[in-house]
Design an enzyme around this catalytic site. Structure first.
Site, mmCIF file in Angstrom:
data_model
loop_
_atom_site.group_PDB
_atom_site.id
_atom_site.type_symbol
_atom_site.label_atom_id
_atom_site.label_comp_id
_atom_site.label_asym_id
_atom_site.label_seq_id
_atom_site.Cartn_x
_atom_site.Cartn_y
_atom_site.Cartn_z
ATOM 1 N N HIS A 26 36.355 45.613 38.193
ATOM 2 C CA HIS A 26 37.098 44.944 37.123
ATOM 3 C C HIS A 26 36.554 43.535 36.914
ATOM 4 C CE1 HIS A 26 39.934 48.123 38.446
ATOM 5 N NE2 HIS A 26 40.065 48.260 37.147
ATOM 6 N N HIS A 33 35.635 54.160 34.100
ATOM 7 C CA HIS A 33 36.046 54.840 35.331
ATOM 8 C C HIS A 33 37.349 55.593 35.111
ATOM 9 C CE1 HIS A 33 37.822 50.771 35.485
ATOM 10 N NE2 HIS A 33 38.818 51.316 36.182
ATOM 11 N N CYS A 68 50.444 52.590 37.072
ATOM 12 C CA CYS A 68 49.061 52.938 36.749
ATOM 13 C C CYS A 68 48.255 52.911 38.041
ATOM 14 C CB CYS A 68 48.460 51.942 35.764
ATOM 15 S SG CYS A 68 49.309 51.861 34.187
ATOM 16 N N HIS A 70 44.333 54.604 40.098
ATOM 17 C CA HIS A 70 43.043 55.287 40.073
ATOM 18 C C HIS A 70 43.055 56.443 41.069
ATOM 19 C CE1 HIS A 70 42.364 51.039 38.989
ATOM 20 N NE2 HIS A 70 41.496 51.524 38.121
ATOM 21 N N GLU A 88 53.851 51.855 45.201
ATOM 22 C CA GLU A 88 54.226 50.703 44.370
ATOM 23 C C GLU A 88 55.733 50.580 44.177
ATOM 24 O OE1 GLU A 88 52.142 50.264 40.698
ATOM 25 O OE2 GLU A 88 50.198 50.826 41.548
ATOM 26 N N TYR A 105 40.684 54.008 26.931
ATOM 27 C CA TYR A 105 40.802 52.723 26.239
ATOM 28 C C TYR A 105 39.879 51.697 26.885
ATOM 29 C CZ TYR A 105 43.268 50.605 30.128
ATOM 30 O OH TYR A 105 43.561 50.086 31.366
ATOM 31 N N GLU A 115 39.212 45.975 31.196
ATOM 32 C CA GLU A 115 39.604 47.292 31.696
ATOM 33 C C GLU A 115 38.912 48.315 30.815
ATOM 34 O OE1 GLU A 115 40.851 48.640 34.133
ATOM 35 O OE2 GLU A 115 42.639 47.665 34.927
ATOM 36 N N GLU A 117 38.744 52.482 30.858
ATOM 37 C CA GLU A 117 39.212 53.625 31.637
ATOM 38 C C GLU A 117 39.383 54.887 30.805
ATOM 39 O OE1 GLU A 117 41.801 51.263 35.025
ATOM 40 O OE2 GLU A 117 42.880 52.105 33.317
ATOM 41 N N TRP A 162 47.117 48.856 27.172
ATOM 42 C CA TRP A 162 47.039 50.323 27.287
ATOM 43 C C TRP A 162 48.380 50.963 26.944
ATOM 44 C CZ3 TRP A 162 46.351 46.928 31.313
ATOM 45 C CH2 TRP A 162 47.350 46.884 32.287
#
Length: 196
Positions: A26, A33, A68, A70, A88, A105, A115, A117, A162
């Site tokens: 980032h 990604h 959000c 990964h 989280e 986006y 970002e 992704e 996003w």
């Protein structure tokens, strides 16, 4: 989570082309990604909003959708959703359903951080109250979906870029999130179609 967590790098067609440490991807030249977004709902149809912790590298202190993250290399995105919800927000999802398999986006912060992704979107249902992890989440708020969607689309609610792009696509699936159709996993980016 460890700082050497890796993300899956993808090409424009969504094929995996390698991995990279999450801490390195980032910046001003963020490579495309694999990621995910999730929207958590309770039994009353309210959506859980989260405010990103103030020390986050991207969009610190900004309100956004529930969670959000990964997928790790070899991890199904739906499993990554469940893992990150637990980490989280301290919640276990009763269900995790794919609703927008092809969302992608690119967004740039004022400081030039990007970002970039391929980011399938999931709906999750929970029956317990969140217990936010302060390392990740600064605040939480439940909001009726209809009110939230209208406020985002009318520009009344400041939200992550996003999320602002995803909400109109979700609203187009129907007014009741519990009836949004489950998307076909075959429509996920190839890198996200994990067999195990």
């Amino acid at each position: 989570m460890t700082h050497d967590e890796h993300v899956v790098l993808v090409d424009a067609e969504g094929e995996a082309i390698g991995t990279a440490p999450k801490s390195s991807v980032h910046g001003a030249d963020t490579p495309l990604h694999l990621a995910f977004s999730s929207y958590v709902f309770d039994g009353e149809g309210r959506v859980l909003l989260t405010r990103r912790a103030s020390h986050k590298r991207t969009w610190p202190g900004v309100w956004t959708n529930s969670c959000c993250g990964h997928p790790l290399p070899g991890e199904k995105p739906a499993d990554a959703v469940a893992r990150r919800l637990a980490y989280e927000l301290g919640i276990t999802a009763a269900s995790v359903v794919l609703v927008l398999p092809g969302f992608a986006y690119r967004a740039e912060m004022n400081d030039g951080t990007v970002e970039h992704e391929m980011c399938p979107v999931y709906r999750a249902l929970v029956t317990e109250a969140p217990r936010p992890n302060p390392d990740e989440v600064g605040d939480v708020r439940w909001m009726p979906w209809k009110e939230f969607a209208e406020d985002v689309m009318s520009g009344l609610l400041a939200i992550s870029p996003w999320c602002a792009e995803q909400v109109p696509l979700l609203a187009a699936l129907g007014p009741d999130p519990s009836t949004w159709p489950e998307a076909d996993p075959a429509d996920l980016p190839p890198a996200a179609r994990v067999a195990r």
